[in-house]
Structure formats: structure tokens, C-alpha cells
Write a protein that holds these residues in place. Sequence first.
Motif, PDB file in Angstrom:
ATOM      1  N   GLY A   1      95.745 108.371  60.170  1.00 34.07           N
ATOM      2  CA  GLY A   1      95.174 107.617  59.136  1.00 34.07           C
ATOM      3  C   GLY A   1      96.173 106.841  58.472  1.00 34.07           C
ATOM      4  O   GLY A   1      96.066 106.384  57.680  1.00 34.07           O
ATOM      5  N   GLY A   2      96.678 107.991  57.831  1.00 37.64           N
ATOM      6  CA  GLY A   2      97.714 107.674  56.857  1.00 37.64           C
ATOM      7  C   GLY A   2      99.026 107.377  56.967  1.00 37.64           C
ATOM      8  O   GLY A   2      99.288 106.816  58.196  1.00 37.64           O
ATOM      9  N   ASN A   3     100.391 107.566  56.180  1.00 41.05           N
ATOM     10  CA  ASN A   3     101.803 107.263  56.437  1.00 41.05           C
ATOM     11  C   ASN A   3     102.166 108.366  55.845  1.00 41.05           C
ATOM     12  O   ASN A   3     101.779 109.124  55.154  1.00 41.05           O
ATOM     13  CB  ASN A   3     101.956 105.798  55.667  1.00 41.05           C
ATOM     14  N   TYR A   4     103.490 108.349  56.535  1.00 35.70           N
ATOM     15  CA  TYR A   4     104.508 108.725  56.709  1.00 35.70           C
ATOM     16  C   TYR A   4     105.646 108.192  55.772  1.00 35.70           C
ATOM     17  O   TYR A   4     106.136 107.422  55.778  1.00 35.70           O
ATOM     18  CB  TYR A   4     105.289 110.303  57.355  1.00 35.70           C
TER      19      TYR A   4
ATOM     20  N   GLU B   1      98.764 101.577  45.646  1.00 35.28           N
ATOM     21  CA  GLU B   1      98.789 100.220  46.194  1.00 35.28           C
ATOM     22  C   GLU B   1      97.445 100.621  47.386  1.00 35.28           C
ATOM     23  O   GLU B   1      96.942  99.470  47.530  1.00 35.28           O
ATOM     24  CB  GLU B   1      99.699  99.805  46.254  1.00 35.28           C
ATOM     25  N   LEU B   2      98.044 101.473  48.569  1.00 33.85           N
ATOM     26  CA  LEU B   2      96.988 101.744  49.411  1.00 33.85           C
ATOM     27  C   LEU B   2      95.955 102.062  49.562  1.00 33.85           C
ATOM     28  O   LEU B   2      94.976 101.846  49.858  1.00 33.85           O
ATOM     29  CB  LEU B   2      97.574 102.013  50.550  1.00 33.85           C
ATOM     30  N   GLU B   3      95.979 102.884  47.861  1.00 31.93           N
ATOM     31  CA  GLU B   3      94.441 103.403  48.287  1.00 31.93           C
ATOM     32  C   GLU B   3      93.367 102.959  46.724  1.00 31.93           C
ATOM     33  O   GLU B   3      94.053 103.387  45.707  1.00 31.93           O
ATOM     34  CB  GLU B   3      94.190 105.032  47.586  1.00 31.93           C
ATOM     35  N   THR B   4      93.056 101.659  46.706  1.00 37.69           N
ATOM     36  CA  THR B   4      92.442 101.528  45.402  1.00 37.69           C
ATOM     37  C   THR B   4      91.749 101.198  45.262  1.00 37.69           C
ATOM     38  O   THR B   4      90.670 101.545  45.994  1.00 37.69           O
ATOM     39  CB  THR B   4      93.293  99.297  46.007  1.00 37.69           C
ATOM     40  N   THR B   5      90.614 101.476  43.996  1.00 42.18           N
ATOM     41  CA  THR B   5      89.324 101.509  43.375  1.00 42.18           C
ATOM     42  C   THR B   5      88.844 100.256  43.348  1.00 42.18           C
ATOM     43  O   THR B   5      89.849  99.511  42.309  1.00 42.18           O
ATOM     44  CB  THR B   5      89.560 102.940  42.359  1.00 42.18           C
ATOM     45  N   GLU B   6      87.655  99.802  43.984  1.00 42.65           N
ATOM     46  CA  GLU B   6      86.969  98.010  43.728  1.00 42.65           C
ATOM     47  C   GLU B   6      86.696  99.129  42.264  1.00 42.65           C
ATOM     48  O   GLU B   6      85.427  99.233  41.951  1.00 42.65           O
ATOM     49  CB  GLU B   6      86.163  98.305  44.878  1.00 42.65           C
ATOM     50  N   ILE B   7      86.710  97.773  41.314  1.00 41.70           N
ATOM     51  CA  ILE B   7      85.555  97.554  39.956  1.00 41.70           C
ATOM     52  C   ILE B   7      85.168  96.869  40.442  1.00 41.70           C
ATOM     53  O   ILE B   7      85.634  96.059  40.002  1.00 41.70           O
ATOM     54  CB  ILE B   7      86.966  98.565  38.795  1.00 41.70           C
TER      55      ILE B   7
END
Length: 330
Positions: free
Chosen positions: A264-267, A285-291
Motif C-alpha cells: 500500500g505504499g509508493n515507489y 504529507e502522505l503520512e500525516t499525524t492527527e493532532i
Amino acid sequence: MSWANPQWLWLLLLLIPLAGYHLWNHWQSRHPNLTFSDTSHAVNLSGNWKRYGIHLGPLLQWIAFALVVCAMARPQYQNTTVERNAEGIDIVITLDISTSMKAEDLKPNRLEAAKTVAADFIDDRISDRIGLVLFARKSFTAVPPTLDYELLNRLLGEVEMGVVEDGTAIGMGIATAVNRLKESEAESKVIILLTDGQNNSGEIDPVTAADLAVSHDIKIYTIGAGTRGTAPYPVQDPIFGNRYQNVEVNIDEEMLTEIANMTGGNYFRAIDTEQLKEIYNQINELETTEIEEVIYTDYQDLYPRFLLPGILLLILGIISDRFVFRNAME
């Protein structure tokens, strides 16, 4: 300090005409219509000190007025507390340290560029545990997932080639990273794998290692670092010293793409340092942390500090006008 009702502060402008009227009235009293004989010889008589106090009463009343107006504007001390709750992501940066990473198509070379860009990525993260896995012919964990970014960046800066036997064991690098993440309870688990070659060693095939990642719900972003065609590679010549030779860039893009798609990732392909920075920005940006941020604000009224002195000065001003300096004013 803030003001709850700052509109009342406009009343302070009334002090200007009040002071002007008092000064004009005093000037009029100093220049009467009737002319008297010279009284300069009486200046030093006892009791004449009171003539200097005729301004004290109005001055105290003006200050009292200003303090009362400030109290009406409701000065407040504002104490703000911010409470943050973050759903962190567990990330393992998996970095190829084989000697081919000395190639200088990325500046200053592939390894140094990868270290610098990874450090910037780490600095941009919030509340994510980040670890570091290194691999050549073998793989090992340099830093387990941690929130101590200072330690992580320091150890990342010390990474160099030659600490393990040369080779490119991509499958082993993935397997070691999976082993660090498999027990994680984070909502999202990510491996960022950077290599510049093809899998040519190790006991675990990269696709098999990717299957292991899928079973533990781990996403893999793969990065192929290197230009297309040939790249300048430094070699030490016993006769001519340090020189460069062009070497073929062989990145198994098909395999890296398959690994990324399986999980489910990207190259991504980084042909220069700027593109590598952009790739890490995209992953960021793809792996954002919700705060979740909750702000608590406590207000403490400070008006008594203005009102009480204002009342006291008003009383003293009236006493000064009506009793202490009354004769001097008449």
C-alpha cells in the motif's frame, strides 16, 4: 494582560480638557484685573509653601479618574494552557550503506544526501516514533523506534559505509525493519526504504520480506537513489591518486515498485538531491499525524488593583482641595 472592555479607555481623553481648564483657571488667577503693589518681599513668609500645593488636589483626582477608568475597562491576566493529543505513527528509515552509495550523482554523494534529507524529515515529524535500520550484505538496527529525535539525528549523522561486509541485502533490511514494527500498536506503521542497487545477498528475498510486512499491516515506501545511465564514482588509484570513473546505475525498479504496491505504499526514483528532498516531502504529507488540540484559558480580573488605589487617591485629592490647600486657593 488584556482588557475585557477596552472601549472605556476612550474616557481617558477627558483628562486633556480637564487639565487644560485647570491650567487656564490658574493662569487667570495669576493675572487679576486689579493691580496690587509689589508683594515679592512676602514670598518667603511662613505658610507660603502651600501655594505650591494647589495643583496636588487636581493631580490626585486626575490620577484617580484614570485608575477608575482602567478598572471599568476590566484588565485581566490571561493564562492559556494548550493540551495536545497526537495519534503517532511508527516509522523505520531503512538505509542502504553499501559502497555503491559513494557515487556522486547525488551531492555530495548518495549516502550523505540520504542522511541529510532523512534528518530534515525527522525534524518535521511530531509525536512519531522513528527508528533507523542499516543494511549492506547484512542488516542491523542502529536506533529502535524512539521519540528522542536528537539522539536519532546524532546517530544518523555518524552512519558510514564499511561497518558491515559489502553487498545489498534489501530483503534483510526489510525483515529487520518489520521485526522492529511488528509489535507496535500505532495506528500506522511505515518503512521508508532507500537503496541504489539490486538485491544480491541475504537469506530473505525482498518480496518475501514484503509479504511479512503485509501480514503485520506495515506500509513500505521505496526509493531508488541514483541517476539514469552512469554516475561518477570515486576510486583511489595508487599512481594517480583519487579519480572518478563512470559506473552503471542498476536499480531494480520493478522489484521496488512491487514491494511498495504490495504493502500500500509508493515507489519513487530520486535522480538528484533536490528530487530526493521532494520525495521525502511527499511521504511527509502522505503520512500525516492527527493532532487534537484543546485550549483552556483562565482569566483573572485585575480591576481591584486599579479601583482601590483610584478611590484612595480620589479621597486624598478631595481632602487636599477642601482642607489642606483651601486657603492657598482663595
